[in-house]
Enzyme design. Structure first.
Site, short mmCIF file in Angstrom:
data_model
loop_
_atom_site.label_atom_id
_atom_site.label_comp_id
_atom_site.label_asym_id
_atom_site.label_seq_id
_atom_site.Cartn_x
_atom_site.Cartn_y
_atom_site.Cartn_z
N TRP A 20 27.12 81.25 46.25
CA TRP A 20 26.97 82.55 46.80
C TRP A 20 28.05 82.60 48.12
O TRP A 20 28.18 83.67 48.76
CB TRP A 20 25.66 83.02 47.02
CG TRP A 20 24.87 82.18 48.36
CD1 TRP A 20 25.01 80.77 48.70
CD2 TRP A 20 24.18 82.85 49.13
NE1 TRP A 20 24.26 80.61 49.63
CE2 TRP A 20 23.80 81.82 50.13
CE3 TRP A 20 23.86 84.13 49.42
CZ2 TRP A 20 22.65 82.13 51.03
CZ3 TRP A 20 22.80 84.42 50.43
CH2 TRP A 20 22.36 83.14 51.47
N ASP A 21 28.21 81.52 48.98
CA ASP A 21 29.11 81.50 49.94
C ASP A 21 30.23 82.44 49.93
O ASP A 21 30.53 83.19 50.86
CB ASP A 21 29.77 80.06 50.23
CG ASP A 21 28.66 78.87 50.16
OD1 ASP A 21 27.52 79.27 49.56
OD2 ASP A 21 28.74 78.00 50.94
N GLU A 27 16.32 77.27 51.49
CA GLU A 27 15.87 76.38 50.07
C GLU A 27 14.92 75.28 50.56
O GLU A 27 14.56 74.54 49.57
CB GLU A 27 17.22 75.67 49.75
CG GLU A 27 18.32 76.54 49.25
CD GLU A 27 19.69 76.57 49.49
OE1 GLU A 27 19.81 75.48 50.37
OE2 GLU A 27 20.44 76.83 48.82
N LYS A 63 15.20 76.89 56.28
CA LYS A 63 16.46 76.23 56.55
C LYS A 63 17.69 77.04 56.93
O LYS A 63 18.48 76.73 57.71
CB LYS A 63 16.92 75.79 55.05
CG LYS A 63 18.01 75.15 55.04
CD LYS A 63 18.21 74.57 53.62
CE LYS A 63 19.75 73.82 53.39
NZ LYS A 63 19.91 73.55 51.89
N GLN A 64 17.37 78.44 56.60
CA GLN A 64 18.54 79.43 57.01
C GLN A 64 18.19 80.84 57.06
O GLN A 64 16.87 80.78 56.36
CB GLN A 64 19.79 79.04 56.24
CG GLN A 64 19.57 79.40 54.92
CD GLN A 64 20.70 78.85 53.61
OE1 GLN A 64 20.78 77.81 53.27
NE2 GLN A 64 21.65 79.75 53.67
#
Lengths: 733, 272
Positions: A337-338, A476, A588-589
């Protein structure tokens, strides 16, 4: 100030060409850029850093990419050239980018002594990545054990003007001796190879060597690329090598095509280099982002743009950009998806042709996404979490972690938000470009099939709401969660936009719509059902607090104060263990914050702020994608100091990498995120209505930011703060 | 080239004989001759040393014993300078110094030896020793990699596995250029960890050739000594190899001191 321009990007930068015109034949046929804002310099030589340097100094044109390895090699050199879309597949393992023969290999001996960094003394050694020209330079003065001093200068490029050409020029000058030079410029590895997936890759090489009297020894007289020369004190000798690279992906006869191509090119090396340099100049005129007052930020942004441009090929819409571009073997060239969420906005606004190729890759891999959905019992398209050439999901099923644990990898099955991310990229592309042809021919189909996936994936439960259970969001650290806010929010958006698009296409292009709806078997009530599902989606939003719960049960997890772990050099899951982190609120993000960013216009200001303030302190930034998005959202919320801190963290992911993060390649997603932080965060560029707007919050050290971008076919110039250019012109003597 | 030598100082106590089974195996692996050295206050013939050791003296059969007079550490270092041994294998401390981390002689030898020193816990006694698993804590710096070369060579010649334990210092990364520590970002563990492990081995191998050595990397965090001791127990480690920067005073050498105090297996100390 957002000024529409009447035409395309203007021309500029004539000074390099003027300097090049005055070069002596025996010199390299180009000169490096001197402006420090455009170059990255590695002084000296630290063997253990070699893999990092190779990644950072990689060169590429989107068709091929080549690591910045030392031509003569070292104990830690890993030279590799990759061709986008050319994967090697071995039974039982995920496909990975197939390295070609090493076309840069060059070993030299002087009176029998090898010229190497690990022998003798290196009086000077530097490598320069010339981002403005897309050239890797090398300058080296070496003294051997007998005291002979040799000066070597070299350039290397992968042509942006002619995607199939790779160029290397080297000059050698004995400073204090005369002696015998032996050059071995043979390539290591087969010049024609067939990959495990059946692609033929052919390389043809031509070389020539210029002696002290400026006479060329052509390729035909060199014995397999080897040449012996009598060196005369103070004279300069030059080797040119051009490689033509063709594959069976682009021609039926790659070997013959490469042979003919290289024959034509070797006679005009200077012309090949000049055309390449001109192409980069044109690219920069469209894509550059100029920051006055902060040279570190300027160089980091140029580095980001350079590597993004090096990784994309608008002429091939069957490939996309892997997580590490074409700069390394890590992530095997797989696409995540980056690309759709982190890299695509840069291309949409500065290089729409390239953006189109990237969204078309998703169209060409739609069949595999449909197959994946069907295999799991759903309708529509469930895109691969990791994809290579075919679009099949190639996520490795497990990994042995360095603590010895075998960890099952669930992202391939559970990180389902990828389908909405693809749809989001498609929609943004069309919104910004107005490329109706794409929308009708490809985009609508993607939007429909991803909406169908969500409509079949979400289940109506007793509360009358639609739920999605058992997924992984962008965070994640938490697996197999129910009702992830990002997944549900993006699915809801996807359903609404698909319904809206079908109505639009049916109204504006009834003929193509009829054909499409017939081909896809769309029932008249289907878009209406998508709207119903979207309306009744469970979102986890709490009206009282204005917070989205990241997933069911998140608010009940253990709160761990991340401030107690500052400073910190390792990710939190390594420090606390996977099990502990899953029981905690540490993420995580950005997950909810990511949703807030992507659906910014749908969120009331107080909701944006409340969610950022809640989740930001709980984010461990275990992903390289994390700091840039925090910078962007903080900037939009007006917290410039926090935004600047995150921006610097994002800028350092590759550039300050002394810890090995970049050994397997640069972080293309993080670089795209950095660009977004500057443009969509600090500059506050937004596209809410029919024309672009901006609400800037520049860091105090940024005197000005200026850039060009394209919106619906027209180039615009953005200069911030208002009047900065004018003021600067008035101040300059 | 002359035959390699392993220097084995014995003080005449039964505890000191614990070094001998270890030295013998290392001698076989290195194809080295053992040079037994006894230093006393008076001149001592080989037979007199044997008689002091009583029944245990039989372990010395077949070895030449070099007896010297003087201060033990000074004489050991003097002999080491003369015969240039590949390593010194000795007991951590004498019987009289029980409970100490290192005896006075061992400490002095460790500090000034021109070669690696293998320190053997006296409680091993005469138990036979073998070398199957070598454990090496590694801070990720190139200088540590370089220092570990003798250990890597030993492990390869002995066909032992080399277990490299990287214990993350979570507060600060090493400043030495080319250091590799735990990645700050692990975007996708299925890609990141194999790549990191491979890079760690590559960086180790480029300054410390590994040949056909079987190497495993384990990542740990927390207190280095505690992690090493934990893994040492779990992995049935036969030898711990520690790189030491030759500064003993606190706060330096904390890991070395803790491991010397607690480890039940021999410890090889190599200087960076």
């Amino acid at each position: 100030m957002v000024d529409p321009l009447s035409g395309g990007p203007p021309a500029g930068l004539p000074e390099l060409r003027a300097r090049q015109a005055s070069l002596h034949l025996a010199q390299l046929p180009a000169v490096p850029t001197g402006d420090p804002g455009w170059i990255l310099v590695e002084e000296g030589f630290t063997l253990a850093r070699e893999h990092e340097v190779e990644s950072l100094f990689a060169i590429g044109n989107g068709y091929a990419g080549s690591r910045g390895s030392l031509a003569e090699g070292s104990a830690l050199s890993a030279p590799a050239t990759f061709v986008a879309g050319v994967f090697d597949s071995k039974p039982g393992s995920a496909p990975e980018l197939a390295p070609t023969a090493d076309w840069t290999h060059l070993s030299t001996t002087i009176d029998g002594q090898p010229l190497r960094l690990d022998r003798g003394h290196n009086l000077e050694h530097r490598r320069i990545l010339d981002m403005r020209q897309g050239i890797l330079w090398r300058e080296w003065r070496h003294q051997d054990e007998a005291g002979r001093i040799t000066q070597l200068r070299a350039l290397r490029l992968v042509s942006l003007a002619d995607h199939h050409l790779l160029v290397q020029c080297v000059t050698i000058m004995p400073e204090n001796f005369s002696g015998r030079l032996f050059i071995d410029a043979t390539m290591t590895g087969p010049v024609v190879q067939v990959t495990g997936s059946g692609t033929t890759v052919a390389m043809a090489v031509a070389r020539r060597v210029m002696d002290h009297a400026e006479r060329w020894t052509p390729s035909t007289e060199l014995v397999e690329g080897r040449q012996s020369l009598e060196l005369r004190l103070g004279k300069t000798y030059r080797l040119d090598r051009i490689v033509a690279l063709h594959t069976s992906r682009d021609t039926r006869e790659p070997r013959e095509t490469a042979g003919k191509h290289v024959e034509r090119a070797i006679d005009d090396v200077a012309g090949v280099i000049a055309e390449h340099s001109d192409s980069w100049q044109a690219r920069w005129e469209a894509s550059d982002l100029r920051i006055e007052g902060d040279p570190t930020a300027q160089r980091a942004l140029r580095f980001a743009i350079y590597h993004l441009l090096s990784a994309v090929n608008p002429q091939d819409d069957r490939v996309s950009i892997g997580a590490r571009g074409l700069s390394g073997t890590a992530y095997k060239g797989h696409v995540f998806w980056d690309t759709d969420i982190f890299m695509l906005p840069f291309f949409i606004l500065t290089y729409p042709e390239a953006a189109r190729a990237l969204v078309m890759y998703r169209y060409h891999t739609l069949a595999a996404a449909r197959a994946k959905a069907a295999r799991l019992g759903y309708r529509g398209a469930f895109y691969a979490w990791e994809s290579a050439d075919s679009g099949e999901d190639v996520t490795p099923p497990f990994v042995v972690a360095p603590d010895g644990q075998v960890v099952q990898i669930l992202t391939g099955e559970q990180e389902q938000h990828i389908s909405a991310d693809v749809a989001f990229g498609v929609w943004n592309y069309w919104q910004a470009t107005g490329d109706d042809h794409f929308l009708v021919e490809a985009g609508t189909e993607i939007l429909i099939e991803t909406a169908r996936f969500w409509a079949s994936r979400a289940e109506r439960e007793e509360d009358g709401r639609y739920h999605i259970r058992g997924v992984i969001g962008p965070d994640e650290y938490h697996e197999t969660v129910d009702d992830n806010a990002y997944t549900n929010g993006m699915a809801q958006w996807n359903l609404e936009v698909a319904a809206e698009t079908t109505n639009l296409v049916a109204e504006r292009w009834p003929g193509p719509w009829q054909a499409l709806s017939h081909r896809l078997g769309i029932e008249p009530e289907e878009p209406h059902r998508w709207q119903q599902v979207a309306r009744d989606f469970y979102t986890g939003f709490d009206e009282q607090t204005g917070l989205f719960e990241q997933f069911r049960g998140y608010f009940g997890l253990e709160d761990i104060d991340l401030a107690a772990f500052v400073p910190r050099t390792a990710p939190m899951d390594v420090l606390l263990s996977r099990e502990r982190i899953q029981r905690s609120k540490i993420i995580k993000q950005p997950d909810v914050v990511m949703l807030v960013y992507l659906l910014w216009e749908r969120m009331p200001p107080e909701v944006r702020k409340a969610n950022f303030e809640y989740y930001e302190p709980r984010c461990g930034h275990g992903s390289s994608l994390s700091p840039a998005i925090h910078a962007l959202v903080a900037a939009r919320l007006g917290d410039t100091a926090l935004a600047e801190r995150y921006f610097r963290q994002a800028a350092e992911i590759d550039l300050a990498d002394s810890m090995g993060n970049a050994v397997g390649g640069i972080h293309a997603g993080a670089l795209g995120g950095l660009w977004q932080a500057a443009v969509l965060g600090f500059a506050g560029l937004r596209f809410c209505g029919e024309k672009p707007e901006h609400r800037a919050n520049l860091p105090p050290s940024w005197c000005s930011l200026s850039m060009r971008f394209q919106w619906r076919g027209q180039w615009h110039e953005l200069t911030l703060p208002e009047g900065a250019e004018r003021r600067k012109a008035e101040e300059d003597p | 080239m002359s035959e390699p030598i392993i220097l084995v100082p014995l003080d005449g106590s039964k505890q000191a004989l614990a070094a001998l089974p270890v030295a013998k195996v290392l001698g076989e692996i290195e194809r080295a001759a053992l040079h037994i050295l006894h230093v006393g206050e008076h001149e001592l013939a080989g037979d007199e040393l044997r008689s002091r050791l009583g029944r245990e003296a039989s372990v010395l059969d077949g070895f030449t014993i070099d007896a010297r007079v003087g201060t033990p550490a000074v004489e050991i270092l003097q002999v080491a300078g003369e015969i240039k041994p590949r390593m010194i294998v000795m007991c951590k401390h004498s019987g009289a110094e029980r409970g100490k981390m290192l005896g006075r002689t061992a400490m002095k030898v460790l500090h000034d030896a021109p070669c690696p020193v293998v320190l053997v816990p006296p409680e091993r006694g005469a138990t036979p020793w073998h070398l199957h698993h070598v454990l090496v804590p590694h801070d990720g710096t190139p200088s540590t990699s370089a220092a570990l070369q003798p250990a890597a060579e030993l492990a390869e010649r002995g066909r032992a596995e080399l277990l490299v334990v990287h214990v993350t210092d979570i507060r600060a990364a090493p400043a030495e250029p080319g250091s590799l520590t735990t990645p700050r970002y692990v975007d996708q563990p299925q890609h990141e960890w194999p790549a990191w492990t491979s890079e760690f081995i590559n960086r180790l191998a480029c300054v410390c050739p590994l040949g056909h050595l079987h190497v495993r990397i384990v990542l740990a965090h927390g207190d280095t000594a505690a992690e090493v001791l934990r893994l040492c127990k779990r992995q049935s480690t036969d030898l711990i190899v520690l790189a030491w920067r030759k500064i003993w005073e606190a706060p330096h050498a904390a890991t070395l001191k803790d491991i010397l105090r607690e480890a039940h297996c021999p410890i090889m100390v190599v200087r960076t």
